[in-house]
Design a protein around this motif. Structure first.
Motif, PDB file in Angstrom:
ATOM      1  N   ALA A 133       0.797  -1.186   0.045  1.00  0.00           N
ATOM      2  CA  ALA A 133       0.117  -0.012  -0.164  1.00  0.00           C
ATOM      3  C   ALA A 133       0.779   1.401  -0.122  1.00  0.00           C
ATOM      4  CB  ALA A 133      -0.807  -0.110   1.257  1.00  0.00           C
TER       5      ALA A 133
ATOM      6  N   ARG B 186      -8.846  -3.415   0.358  1.00  0.00           N
ATOM      7  CA  ARG B 186      -9.867  -2.528   0.408  1.00  0.00           C
ATOM      8  C   ARG B 186     -10.078  -2.084   1.829  1.00  0.00           C
ATOM      9  NH1 ARG B 186     -12.157  -5.639  -3.936  1.00  0.00           N
ATOM     10  NH2 ARG B 186     -11.621  -4.581  -5.811  1.00  0.00           N
TER      11      ARG B 186
ATOM     12  N   LEU C  29      -7.045   0.080   3.495  1.00  0.00           N
ATOM     13  CA  LEU C  29      -6.952   1.177   2.763  1.00  0.00           C
ATOM     14  C   LEU C  29      -8.196   2.072   3.474  1.00  0.00           C
ATOM     15  CD1 LEU C  29      -6.425   0.109  -0.797  1.00  0.00           C
ATOM     16  CD2 LEU C  29      -4.661   1.412   0.742  1.00  0.00           C
ATOM     17  N   GLY C  30      -9.377   1.452   3.486  1.00  0.00           N
ATOM     18  CA  GLY C  30     -10.305   2.252   4.309  1.00  0.00           C
ATOM     19  C   GLY C  30     -10.239   2.643   5.632  1.00  0.00           C
TER      20      GLY C  30
ATOM     21  N   ARG D 223      -7.235   3.194   6.775  1.00  0.00           N
ATOM     22  CA  ARG D 223      -6.154   4.050   7.032  1.00  0.00           C
ATOM     23  C   ARG D 223      -6.423   5.377   6.250  1.00  0.00           C
ATOM     24  NH1 ARG D 223      -1.973   2.865  10.412  1.00  0.00           N
ATOM     25  NH2 ARG D 223      -0.722   1.117   9.973  1.00  0.00           N
ATOM     26  N   GLY D 224      -7.846   5.311   5.801  1.00  0.00           N
ATOM     27  CA  GLY D 224      -8.019   6.734   5.126  1.00  0.00           C
ATOM     28  C   GLY D 224      -7.319   6.837   3.971  1.00  0.00           C
ATOM     29  N   ARG D 225      -6.953   5.914   2.961  1.00  0.00           N
ATOM     30  CA  ARG D 225      -6.088   5.874   1.684  1.00  0.00           C
ATOM     31  C   ARG D 225      -6.958   5.516   0.618  1.00  0.00           C
ATOM     32  NH1 ARG D 225      -0.460   3.181   3.917  1.00  0.00           N
ATOM     33  NH2 ARG D 225       0.007   4.434   5.680  1.00  0.00           N
ATOM     34  N   ARG D 226      -6.441   5.931  -0.641  1.00  0.00           N
ATOM     35  CA  ARG D 226      -7.090   5.419  -1.712  1.00  0.00           C
ATOM     36  C   ARG D 226      -5.735   4.905  -2.718  1.00  0.00           C
ATOM     37  NH1 ARG D 226     -11.939   9.389  -3.718  1.00  0.00           N
ATOM     38  NH2 ARG D 226     -13.110   9.298  -1.998  1.00  0.00           N
ATOM     39  N   ARG D 227      -6.042   4.052  -3.366  1.00  0.00           N
ATOM     40  CA  ARG D 227      -4.862   3.562  -4.409  1.00  0.00           C
ATOM     41  C   ARG D 227      -5.581   2.696  -5.420  1.00  0.00           C
ATOM     42  NH1 ARG D 227      -2.241   5.836  -1.222  1.00  0.00           N
ATOM     43  NH2 ARG D 227      -0.370   5.470  -0.423  1.00  0.00           N
ATOM     44  N   PRO D 228      -5.167   3.058  -6.749  1.00  0.00           N
ATOM     45  CA  PRO D 228      -5.900   2.429  -7.903  1.00  0.00           C
ATOM     46  C   PRO D 228      -5.143   0.903  -7.855  1.00  0.00           C
ATOM     47  CG  PRO D 228      -4.239   3.900  -8.474  1.00  0.00           C
ATOM     48  CD  PRO D 228      -4.303   4.132  -7.016  1.00  0.00           C
ATOM     49  N   MET D 229      -6.063   0.028  -8.111  1.00  0.00           N
ATOM     50  CA  MET D 229      -5.714  -1.426  -8.511  1.00  0.00           C
ATOM     51  C   MET D 229      -5.285  -1.567  -9.908  1.00  0.00           C
ATOM     52  SD  MET D 229      -6.441  -2.732  -5.164  1.00  0.00           S
ATOM     53  CE  MET D 229      -7.209  -2.358  -3.674  1.00  0.00           C
TER      54      MET D 229
END
Length: 253
Positions: free
Chosen positions: A148, A201, A204-205, A207-213
């Motif tokens: 991540a 998912r 990331l949720g 952690r408050g993050r977004r990453r394209p898969m």
């Protein structure tokens, strides 16, 4: 007075959960460790190294039950053979080994060492038990956490995991250690099967993050094995109850 139970790898993740359970059952514990430690109530430490063959004879002396948890990225087969030889000479009556699901099906070098270690245990002449477990939540967490950090989250197509809580593995191993030798017992998995995106998912949720898969492909024989589910046990396994999401909420609280 009963003899102590020897645990290799007793200071690791799994050992940290298992040793207190053995103590709670009324057994003294002896731990083989590479680094000297002072004894505590009911727990003694023997300094040694399975790969170097150091301290192993002293570790098994007077022991009837051995739980072999120690493992690494390489050399598990040789370490296990060293332990088996010493345990046989010492008259150990029950040798219990923790292996990994897919050891006999996934064509990776470290998986082969696990399978060869299983063979050393089964061919030792000592009554034995082997439990194959899925990947621990902690290991999967480390993998997801590191991945991540990348700007794009790679998702190997077809790769699925059944992460299991190490506390449930420790409880099962304690039950097996205090019972009679049982050979190869049913595998232990987590309650659910996830692909890597499904594991990432909720992490990331929280952690408050977004990453394209980004879909990627694992090449070669190993890739084909993973896509075929060779690292999974979908039928006949004993399944734990603690889910990946429950683990994450506790870990990231």
């Amino acid at each position: 007075m009963t003899s102590p139970i020897l645990v290799t790898g007793g200071t690791g993740t799994l050992g940290g959960h298992l040793v207190p359970l053995l103590r709670a059952s009324g057994h003294d514990v002896r731990i083989l460790t590479r680094h000297a430690r002072p004894a505590t109530d009911g727990i003694a430490y023997v300094t040694g190294d399975l790969l170097k063959g150091e301290g192993v004879e002293a570790a098994v002396d007077g022991v009837e039950t051995v739980l072999h948890l120690a493992g690494g990225p390489k050399g598990d087969d040789e370490a296990t053979r060293t332990l088996v030889r010493a345990a046989s000479r010492a008259g150990v009556r029950h040798l219990l080994y923790i292996s990994v699901i897919g050891a006999d099906r996934v064509p990776l070098a470290w998986m082969r060492t696990k399978l060869e270690a299983e063979g050393a245990v089964a061919g030792s002449g000592i009554p034995w038990t082997t439990l194959r477990a899925a990947q621990f939540h902690d290991l999967v967490f480390t993998m997801v956490e590191k991945t991540a950090k990348l700007p794009v989250f790679p998702v190997p197509g077809g790769l699925r995991l059944q992460p299991v809580d190490p506390r449930e593995v420790a409880a099962r191993l304690t039950e097996l250690a205090l019972g009679t030798p049982s050979g190869l017992v049913p595998d232990l998995t987590g309650p659910d099967v996830h692909d890597l995106a499904a594991l990432a998912r909720p992490y990331l949720g929280l952690r408050g993050r977004r990453r394209p898969m980004l879909p990627v492909r694992i090449p070669g024989k190993a890739g084909r094995a993973y896509r075929a589910g060779a690292n999974l046990t979908l039928d006949g396994a004993q399944a734990g109850k603690r889910t990946w999401e429950e683990f994450l909420r506790e870990r990231l609280a």
